[in-house]
Design a protein around this motif. Structure first.
Motif, PDB file in Angstrom:
ATOM      1  N   LYS B  44       0.708  -1.258   0.102  1.00  0.00           N
ATOM      2  CA  LYS B  44      -0.122  -0.143  -0.127  1.00  0.00           C
ATOM      3  C   LYS B  44       0.913   1.244  -0.051  1.00  0.00           C
ATOM      4  O   LYS B  44       0.842   2.200  -0.821  1.00  0.00           O
ATOM      5  CB  LYS B  44      -0.684  -0.025   1.286  1.00  0.00           C
ATOM      6  CG  LYS B  44      -1.657  -1.266   1.388  1.00  0.00           C
ATOM      7  CD  LYS B  44      -2.740  -1.202   2.854  1.00  0.00           C
ATOM      8  CE  LYS B  44      -1.878  -1.215   3.963  1.00  0.00           C
ATOM      9  NZ  LYS B  44      -1.428  -2.342   4.281  1.00  0.00           N
ATOM     10  N   THR B  45       1.910   1.421   0.900  1.00  0.00           N
ATOM     11  CA  THR B  45       2.955   2.503   1.129  1.00  0.00           C
ATOM     12  C   THR B  45       3.577   2.554  -0.168  1.00  0.00           C
ATOM     13  O   THR B  45       3.623   3.723  -0.840  1.00  0.00           O
ATOM     14  CB  THR B  45       3.675   2.230   2.147  1.00  0.00           C
ATOM     15  OG1 THR B  45       2.803   2.609   3.363  1.00  0.00           O
ATOM     16  CG2 THR B  45       4.680   3.758   2.389  1.00  0.00           C
ATOM     17  N   THR B  46       3.885   1.457  -0.753  1.00  0.00           N
ATOM     18  CA  THR B  46       4.780   1.507  -2.040  1.00  0.00           C
ATOM     19  C   THR B  46       4.191   2.185  -3.149  1.00  0.00           C
ATOM     20  O   THR B  46       4.433   3.022  -3.799  1.00  0.00           O
ATOM     21  CB  THR B  46       5.112   0.085  -2.478  1.00  0.00           C
ATOM     22  OG1 THR B  46       6.167  -0.327  -1.390  1.00  0.00           O
ATOM     23  CG2 THR B  46       6.054   0.270  -3.482  1.00  0.00           C
ATOM     24  N   LEU B 159      -3.345   9.864   1.484  1.00  0.00           N
ATOM     25  CA  LEU B 159      -3.212   9.607   3.175  1.00  0.00           C
ATOM     26  C   LEU B 159      -2.903   8.256   3.271  1.00  0.00           C
ATOM     27  O   LEU B 159      -3.439   7.183   3.172  1.00  0.00           O
ATOM     28  CB  LEU B 159      -4.800   9.940   3.809  1.00  0.00           C
ATOM     29  CG  LEU B 159      -5.353  11.294   3.115  1.00  0.00           C
ATOM     30  CD1 LEU B 159      -6.392  11.194   2.294  1.00  0.00           C
ATOM     31  CD2 LEU B 159      -6.022  11.962   4.535  1.00  0.00           C
ATOM     32  N   ASP B 160      -1.801   8.270   4.037  1.00  0.00           N
ATOM     33  CA  ASP B 160      -1.063   6.869   4.448  1.00  0.00           C
ATOM     34  C   ASP B 160      -1.430   6.829   5.803  1.00  0.00           C
ATOM     35  O   ASP B 160      -0.805   7.138   6.669  1.00  0.00           O
ATOM     36  CB  ASP B 160       0.485   6.792   4.285  1.00  0.00           C
ATOM     37  CG  ASP B 160       1.088   5.359   4.185  1.00  0.00           C
ATOM     38  OD1 ASP B 160       0.190   4.698   4.715  1.00  0.00           O
ATOM     39  OD2 ASP B 160       2.168   5.211   4.023  1.00  0.00           O
ATOM     40  N   GLU B 161      -2.457   5.796   6.249  1.00  0.00           N
ATOM     41  CA  GLU B 161      -2.861   5.378   7.497  1.00  0.00           C
ATOM     42  C   GLU B 161      -2.666   6.586   8.388  1.00  0.00           C
ATOM     43  O   GLU B 161      -2.290   6.414   9.517  1.00  0.00           O
ATOM     44  CB  GLU B 161      -1.898   4.285   7.952  1.00  0.00           C
ATOM     45  CG  GLU B 161      -1.758   3.127   7.283  1.00  0.00           C
ATOM     46  CD  GLU B 161      -1.439   1.796   7.725  1.00  0.00           C
ATOM     47  OE1 GLU B 161      -1.672   1.639   8.873  1.00  0.00           O
ATOM     48  OE2 GLU B 161      -1.022   0.939   7.189  1.00  0.00           O
ATOM     49  N   PRO B 162      -3.658   7.628   8.134  1.00  0.00           N
ATOM     50  CA  PRO B 162      -3.369   8.935   8.822  1.00  0.00           C
ATOM     51  C   PRO B 162      -4.101   8.905  10.278  1.00  0.00           C
ATOM     52  O   PRO B 162      -3.823   9.508  11.173  1.00  0.00           O
ATOM     53  CB  PRO B 162      -4.129   9.840   7.843  1.00  0.00           C
ATOM     54  CG  PRO B 162      -5.082   9.086   7.337  1.00  0.00           C
ATOM     55  CD  PRO B 162      -4.438   7.806   7.011  1.00  0.00           C
TER      56      PRO B 162
HETATM   57 MG   LIG Z   1       2.762   1.252   4.907  1.00  0.00          MG
END
Ligand SMILES: [Mg+2]
Ligand SMILES: Nc1ncnc2c1ncn2[C@@H]1O[C@H](COP(=O)(O)OP(=O)(O)OP(=O)(O)O)[C@@H](O)[C@H]1O
Lengths: 267, 354
Positions: B44-46, B159-162
């Motif tokens: 996901k982050t990638t 938004l990364d796991e905000p």
């Molecule tokens: Mg991540």
């Protein structure tokens, strides 16, 4: 508390040993400073408290010239060393590992390891020839030499600060439309500033206190505070030397304390 | 507006290479609240970092408004990120943080001041404009990070796991807040989470990821009701899986009294049914009827989970809504009939690795 980490304070005799170290380190300095306020000429013969020797020192042109040289030299050397160290620290932390990075570390920190006298002799050989060839006998040689051996001292706090810095801050700046220069100016540099200032102060003190290299490389008639003191010591031991030494000590302590406060903040 | 076409990302070279994303393709529409959902390490982050431009893709195209931006540097993409750790500039005030993007774009001071004021009002932090960002609570930092990322009106907000660093209560509040912000600004959001409830309640569409691959992209309701495979079915909500067989258009379960006609190709299948669709007690005509033994009952307030097992030992969970004066639906140790209504059954290919 059985599983508490190893505590040196509980070793038998540790307190006594520590106290002894402090006494041996600081009592001579306390005696020196105390004597600088002695109106009399002879150590141990107390003739009253005064600033007599400080007044004498401040009227001594040779001392004032040496002090001026030392301050100019330390400022220039610290400035050059800090700029170089900042760039080196950025290169060794910010870039993905590059070939020869380890070597650069060793080369950068070499002045701490190499005996100073060896460095001084090596520099003397080269600089004597340059002096002869060019005829230039100014402060330049000392500035370059001091800059060189001050770099590792400036490098350490800057690098420590950089390593503790959150890299996502720079990523965030890039995300928010900042170019490389803008990011450096607005994010990296302000966050690095305490480290840079601490590095500068350390380099300044190291340069200010140096005897060996200065003594080897100085041109005739040129003197820094330490070489001046050394010369005076050889000739006649007056209490004026105590006053001058105390002043030097005061400057060093103030700067080191300042640098310590700066690096300590925000950890 | 944003199209991903066979986007691939590998880290490292040779034998030690890790492929974090395998040919990911999808399109996101203007104004959509799009969520990437998946277990830790699924990429996901990638994927977010590729869209933001922090990382170049190893292959594929990334097209924003008709332009391939795969290799455009992050500071030239109209895309902004809310980082998981917020990444607020600690040496700047709240207002300076929020105004950073506009400053970097060289906008005039008056415009920056006006926008900062508007953004802080939007996240209800006007009273903290002069505060150093390090001196804020987690929820406040979160809002500043949002305002900062919104200030330059990006085309897409990432938004990364905000919300993952916030406690339960604050998290629920911020979920509502985020959704409100997205609707008020009309911006496109790509939201990363590994919390399925968060994904279901907030998103227009969800992409479920596993092992660097997209498993399914659908609306929350479709994802829950019509999972594409066993992974999605197991990842979203609770579910029962039973091995079964299709022969001549009829579904047979070894334990079932009679087969059920289904439109499905012959062969082994996995039957999936949500616990709330399992009916206890009565035998219904349009259902597979099984006999099961009750192991235990777990009371959950609004409903009771009944843990059963079939004659061959395979487990089955039923969720029964608690009535005001109902008492227990059954007792542990009882053997009762259980109905699996035909319309609640999903047939999944059974060779699927879970
Ligand atoms: Mg991540
Ligand atoms: N810079 C990198 N170098 C090597 N491998 C990486 C790198 N970044 C990510 N990976 C690998 O890529 C895969 C996906 O990582 P990613 O961070 O995208 O997962 P994620 O879905 O965000 O997980 P989480 O929910 O834990 O944040 C992981 O296997 C990870 O180890």
């Amino acid at each position: 508390m059985a599983d508490r980490a190893f505590d040196t304070r509980r070793l038998p005799g540790a307190t006594v040993l520590a106290l002894a170290c402090f006494v041996i380190l600081y009592i001579p300095m306390v005696i020196l400073v105390a004597n600088s306020f002695n109106t009399g000429k002879v150590i141990g013969q107390w003739e009253g408290v005064s600033l007599h020797w400080y007044a004498r020192a401040l009227q001594n042109d040779a001392f004032l010239a040496a002090a001026r040289t030392s301050l100019i030299l330390a400022s220039l050397a610290a400035l050059i060393a800090t700029i170089t160290a900042t760039m080196a620290a950025l290169a060794t932390t910010r870039s993905r590992g590059f070939r020869g990075e380890g070597t650069i570390h060793i080369v950068l920190n070499q002045p701490i390891m190499v005996p100073e006298i060896v460095l001084a002799i090596a520099l003397l050989i080269i600089i004597a020839q340059i002096k002869q060839a060019t005829g230039y006998t100014g402060l330049g040689y000392l500035v370059i030499a001091h800059s060189a051996f001050c770099i590792p001292f400036a490098y350490m706090p800057i690098r420590a600060r950089l390593e503790g810095m959150d890299l996502t801050l720079e990523t965030a700046a890039a995300d928010l439309y900042a170019g490389r220069l803008y990011t450096f100016r607005k994010v990296t540099l302000p966050l690095l500033a305490p480290g840079i200032l601490a590095g500068f102060m350390l380099a300044f003190v190291i340069s200010l206190d140096d005897v060996v290299i200065s003594d080897f490389l100085k041109s005739p008639g040129q003197d820094t505070l330490p070489t001046y003191l050394l010369g005076e010591l050889r000739r006649n031991l007056t209490s004026e030397i105590y006053a001058i030494s105390s002043l030097l000590l005061l400057i060093s302590v103030l700067i080191v304390a300042g640098s310590w406060l700066l690096t300590r903040k925000k950890t | 507006m944003l199209d991903l076409h066979r986007l691939t990302k590998s880290f490292g070279k040779g034998d030690s290479a890790v492929t974090a994303l395998h040919e990911v393709s999808f399109s996101i529409a203007e104004g959509e609240f799009f969520t990437l959902l998946g277990p830790s390490g699924c990429g996901k982050t990638t994927l977010l970092r590729l869209i933001a431009g922090f990382e170049p893709p190893s292959g594929g195209a990334l097209v924003l408004d008709g332009r391939d931006i795969a290799h455009v540097p992050p500071n030239q993409r109209p895309v902004n990120t809310v980082f998981q750790n917020y990444a607020l500039f600690p040496h700047m005030t709240v207002a300076e943080n929020v105004g950073f993007a506009l400053g970097a774009q060289g906008r005039p001071r008056a415009e920056i001041a006006a926008t900062v004021e508007r953004m802080l009002a939007l996240v209800k932090l006007s009273h903290l404009a002069g505060r150093k960002s390090a001196a804020l609570s987690g929820g406040q930092q979160q809002r500043v990070a949002l305002a900062r990322a919104l200030a330059a009106r990006p085309r897409i907000l990432l938004l990364d796991e905000p919300l993952s660093a916030l406690d339960m209560k604050l998290r629920k509040e911020m979920q509502v807040e985020l959704k409100r912000l997205q609707q008020e600004t009309g911006l496109t959001f790509i939201f990363v989470t590994h919390d399925q409830e968060e994904a279901l309640t907030m998103s227009d569409r969800i992409a479920v990821m596993a092992g660097g691959r997209i498993q399914q992209i659908a609306s929350p309701r479709d994802l829950y009701d019509q999972p594409a495979n066993r992974f999605v079915a197991g990842f979203i909500g609770e579910t029962n899986f039973l091995p079964a067989h299709c022969t001549a258009g009829r579904l047979t379960l070894p334990q079932a009294a009679a087969p059920l006609p289904v439109p499905h190709a012959d062969g082994p299948v996995t039957v999936m049914i949500r616990p709330e669709h399992v009916a206890l007690g009565q035998a219904r005509p349009d259902a597979l009827v099984l006999t099961a033994q009750v192991d235990r009952l777990v009371y959950f307030g609004t409903d009771t989970h009944v843990h059963l097992h079939l004659s061959d030992g395979s487990p089955l969970v039923a969720r029964v809504q608690n009535a005001l004066r109902g008492g227990q639906p059954c007792a542990a140790g009882q053997t009762i009939p259980v109905s699996l209504p035909g319309e609640a059954l999903r047939l999944l290919p059974c060779d699927e690795a879970a």
